[in-house]
Design an enzyme around this catalytic site. Structure first.
Site, PDB file in Angstrom:
ATOM      1  N   GLU A 134     -50.847 -53.662  83.196  1.00  9.26           N
ATOM      2  CA  GLU A 134     -49.879 -54.487  83.921  1.00  9.26           C
ATOM      3  C   GLU A 134     -48.739 -54.948  83.019  1.00  9.26           C
ATOM      4  O   GLU A 134     -47.589 -55.019  83.461  1.00  9.26           O
ATOM      5  CB  GLU A 134     -50.573 -55.680  84.583  1.00  9.26           C
ATOM      6  CG  GLU A 134     -51.712 -55.333  85.535  1.00  9.26           C
ATOM      7  CD  GLU A 134     -51.382 -54.364  86.671  1.00  9.26           C
ATOM      8  OE1 GLU A 134     -50.197 -54.014  86.872  1.00  9.26           O
ATOM      9  OE2 GLU A 134     -52.312 -53.958  87.373  1.00  9.26           O
ATOM     10  N   ILE A 135     -49.022 -55.237  81.756  1.00 11.43           N
ATOM     11  CA  ILE A 135     -47.944 -55.594  80.828  1.00 11.43           C
ATOM     12  C   ILE A 135     -47.014 -54.403  80.631  1.00 11.43           C
ATOM     13  O   ILE A 135     -45.790 -54.561  80.603  1.00 11.43           O
ATOM     14  CB  ILE A 135     -48.513 -56.137  79.500  1.00 11.43           C
ATOM     15  CG1 ILE A 135     -49.130 -57.524  79.742  1.00 11.43           C
ATOM     16  CG2 ILE A 135     -47.436 -56.192  78.414  1.00 11.43           C
ATOM     17  CD1 ILE A 135     -49.945 -58.073  78.579  1.00 11.43           C
TER      18      ILE A 135
END
Length: 162
Positions: A134-135
């Site tokens: 997700e980062i």
């Protein structure tokens, strides 16, 4: 709350970096709740605001591990282990295709909670994989760009045939 429309690969907005969250208000809480609903409907275990076209550094993760929904604002990796492991990954923005990605086994992230309070978290296992995935998305790195060109091209062709 609401299920929001998901951007679908190859939408170019999936390759744009997200901006830091600056307002920790009711609009952010509403967005997080809508992201949770959208993630569950997809279905998935993690989603970013970028997946719905909102370029803010917000991710919602629920690993169904008894901890519940976790929300991370402005997360950044500050340390990663030298040991790596492969894990099967996919995306709510590219449904029904997965591939193994190799990532560090453990990470430490700094982030802000939903009130804006600074936090730090050491993660391993599936949480580590999800946070890195997700980062990456919030940094404008769609997951398939962690694959070799050959694997990525094959996966895209498979996706286009669906």
């Amino acid at each position: 709350m609401s299920v929001l429309p998901l951007l679908q690969f190859p939408d170019p907005r999936l390759r744009l970096p997200s901006q830091d969250v600056t307002d920790f208000d009711s609009a952010l809480t509403s967005l997080a709740q809508n992201l949770e609903d959208t993630m569950r409907a997809a279905p998935g275990i993690g989603i970013t605001a970028a997946h719905v076209g909102v370029l803010q550094r917000l991710t919602v993760i629920d690993l169904n591990d008894g901890v519940g929904v976790r929300c991370f604002c402005n997360p950044h990796i500050v340390w990663s282990s030298p040991e790596t492991a492969g894990h099967t990954e996919g995306s709510v923005s590219m449904p029904n295709v997965t591939e193994e990605i190799t990532r560090p086994q453990r990470v430490r992230i700094r982030y802000q909670d939903m009130t804006g309070k600074p936090q730090e978290l050491d993660a391993d296992g599936l949480l580590s994989v999800c946070l890195q995935h997700e980062i990456d998305q919030m940094d404008g790195i769609f997951w398939i760009y962690r694959l070799s060109r050959l694997k990525r091209d094959r996966l895209i062709k498979r996706y286009q045939k669906m």
